[in-house]
Write an enzyme that holds these catalytic residues in place. Structure first.
Site, mmCIF file in Angstrom:
data_model
loop_
_atom_site.group_PDB
_atom_site.id
_atom_site.type_symbol
_atom_site.label_atom_id
_atom_site.label_comp_id
_atom_site.label_asym_id
_atom_site.label_seq_id
_atom_site.Cartn_x
_atom_site.Cartn_y
_atom_site.Cartn_z
ATOM 1 N N TRP B 122 0.820 -1.203 0.000
ATOM 2 C CA TRP B 122 0.000 0.000 0.000
ATOM 3 C C TRP B 122 0.856 1.257 0.000
ATOM 4 C CZ3 TRP B 122 -4.483 -0.937 -1.799
ATOM 5 C CH2 TRP B 122 -5.035 -2.200 -1.625
ATOM 6 N N ASP B 193 -1.598 6.139 6.682
ATOM 7 C CA ASP B 193 -2.642 5.264 6.161
ATOM 8 C C ASP B 193 -2.873 4.191 7.213
ATOM 9 O OD1 ASP B 193 -4.220 3.361 4.982
ATOM 10 O OD2 ASP B 193 -2.943 3.036 3.236
ATOM 11 N N LYS B 217 -11.957 -2.757 6.566
ATOM 12 C CA LYS B 217 -11.152 -3.762 7.239
ATOM 13 C C LYS B 217 -11.567 -3.862 8.703
ATOM 14 C CE LYS B 217 -7.784 -2.982 3.688
ATOM 15 N NZ LYS B 217 -7.669 -4.310 3.108
#
Lengths: 383, 383
Positions: B122, B193, B217
């Site tokens: 990511w 993040d 998530k």
């Protein structure tokens, strides 16, 4: 929304008896949905068939969800008869994100000018964002008449070398709708914001370069937009635009460039199936929408001026019926008394005032009947 | 997801007996959710209390929905002890949209350089998008060890004049997690993040300039992201960036600059309430998460090398337990036999291979117990 409780009926053949607390909900968006769809979603909430989990809980790469996404796409393709020359994508960010994505893909760096038709609030917002990305001309602006109409074909003279020609097919706030596509040179991609009249009638998709709609008016919940784009246009964008705005990323990855809004797509797919299987498709839906809207416009036109429609008669919307009453006091009284008859969310947008009755596909005839009766009754008591 | 049916228990005090078809779902995201939340959503599907309609069907401007949005925000503020110096916003487009929005707001036109720490998949994607908006330095890159660790504080030397310093607190695919915030000069906004470990433990929000997380998530369904941003940073952006990417638009309009993803926010709010009311808040949640993850890492460490953890031991994730088996055949057998024990979605990401057990907040202890037992059993039979 405060209207009180009584039993209501939906138009869906599949739906069982309605929930006793449900009202007729004339919200402009997010808006009423088919009750049979809500019941299916309710039934599957803890376990989507075969998943052992809610559809919300499984990976977007799980075959079960991929099938849901493909089914939503293929049902929309079937309803609108969309050929393989077009991509059908699901994106987030609403129409507002498209206001930027479209000029970022089709205008930035093109050396051309984009042509915008401005017939209401949403068109204005689109113009503002487009100007950040390149040169924009206002091909038509209905501001002087407070956005009560759309241009006739002869009012438009789009140059042959425009980057694209943009319009909003139905202005939700003003209640004006194009009765057909505006004239556009063959060399220029026609771009439409169809957010508030998507799937209300058949469309000649082949006339469009790009047509998009956020779902929350006529096609599902807020949080997903459908973008229908001619595939050759996918190649036009500068690859350095922000990745999420780049249509090609979404197309190349089958709307799974990043995690899509899985639940919203799942509900959208169910609404599309309801439209095809329960309502009989877009020709039939258009016919019903014409009858429903005509019923309300007839009440307006036969009210001896008590109700005054905002839109000029030749561009009245099938979806959003906008009208004013003689005074603000009467408007407030109308909304309050309507609520007592389980007719909810009728207040007009502040920029137009008055009343807005949004009668999207999922608004049952019974709701329109009830509103028409109420309007006649209210006018006779208060004229 | 194909695991078969047996009764399971959730950790929620509120939940009634579990749905018999539900499995233990170790999906990395979208991921398992509290069953009690799903039951509430199910109960309210046709009529949100007082609305006479589903929460999906009412306007985002309706007081009932505005209250839902404000409640979701205030519950998140309470859980993370977020001061009024910070804005809490709900946006669409996932982490991927943030990859562009952050440099568009904080880097473009700043004359500064952004510093990125790359500890997994990511982070890499974020770097790629940031480079489109301005000058980016890789302050740290763990690529050479296949992203199996995070840097120690001494590995980092962020310049005092950086636009911001960016990291991903938990790399879902690799299963590596920062145990605390990386060192960052006071003059530099720290950007995180936190998509895959948001709300898994308390955080010192005051150390951050901006922290964001997509919900799917640990916090709700796909289609909404939470952005927590120090208010002084809101003023930094060039107003000509695409409107949807401009944080100030969302802040100034209380996350209703355009129609927000109403249903996703509603569910997110319920998950936050579950965390506060049923689970007892973030300190207790962290303690449970430590126990759950330790249980699986203990099985790995005591397996005499049968299971090999991907992450180095000092940066193992509380959320995503990644490990390999001795062969691809055994990995396939593990996944297949786990499915027969209602242990679902355990396949590792293709870039790391092996197994990934995502054990977010909503994964009940019973699920972890069942997986640990299965792992021990499988190892003893196949070593």
């Amino acid at each position: 929304m405060t209207a009180s409780a009584q039993g209501v009926q939906t138009t869906s053949a599949k739906s069982s008896a309605s929930h006793p607390e449900r009202v007729f909900n004339f919200s402009a968006g997010p808006a009423t949905m088919p009750e049979s769809v809500l019941r299916e979603v309710q039934d599957e909430m803890l376990c989507y068939p075969g998943a052992g989990a809610s559809i919300m809980e499984i990976s977007h790469r799980d075959k079960l969800f991929v099938d849901v996404l493909h089914d939503a796409e293929s049902t929309i393709r079937e309803l609108l008869k969309i050929s393989d020359d077009y991509s059908v994508m699901f994106m987030q960010g609403g129409a507002t994100l498209q206001f930027s994505a479209i000029p970022a893909n089709l205008l930035r760096g093109s050396g051309k000018r984009a042509q915008y038709i401005q017939t209401g609030s949403w068109g204005k917002k689109a113009v503002k964002e487009a100007k950040k990305e390149g040169d924009v001309d206002l091909l038509y602006d209905a501001a002087e008449s407070n956005y009560d109409h759309v241009p006739s074909a002869s009012d438009l003279a789009c140059p042959d070398d425009a980057a694209y020609m943009y319009y909003c097919s139905n202005e939700t706030i003003q209640g004006v709708q194009f009765q057909s596509e505006p004239n556009c040179p063959d060399s220029v991609p026609l771009v439409s914001d169809a957010s508030s009249d998507f799937l209300c009638r058949p469309l000649p998709i082949e006339k469009y370069g790009l047509l998009y709609a956020c779902a929350q008016k006529n096609a599902g919940p807020a949080g997903v937009s459908v973008v229908i784009m001619r595939k050759d246009l996918l190649e036009k964008a500068d690859p350095n635009i922000p990745g999420y705005l780049h249509f090609k990323n979404h197309h190349d990855n089958d709307s799974e460039w990043n995690t899509p809004p899985t639940f919203a797509i799942y509900v959208l797919g169910k609404v599309a199936r309801w439209l095809r299987d329960d309502m009989g498709g877009l020709e039939k839906m258009e016919s019903i929408n014409r009858e429903k809207s005509q019923q309300l416009y007839s009440v307006i036109d036969s009210s001896n001026g008590f109700y005054r429609g905002h839109a000029q008669t030749d561009c009245r919307s099938l979806m959003n019926v906008t009208f004013n009453l003689p005074s603000d006091d009467l408007t407030a009284k109308f909304i309050s008394e309507a609520g007592e008859h389980k007719l909810a969310a009728l207040k007009g947008h502040r920029s137009v005032g008055g009343i807005r009755a949004s009668i999207y596909n999922a608004m049952p005839r019974e709701g329109v009947n009830a509103l028409a009766s109420f309007m006649n009754d209210f006018a006779s008591k208060n004229s």
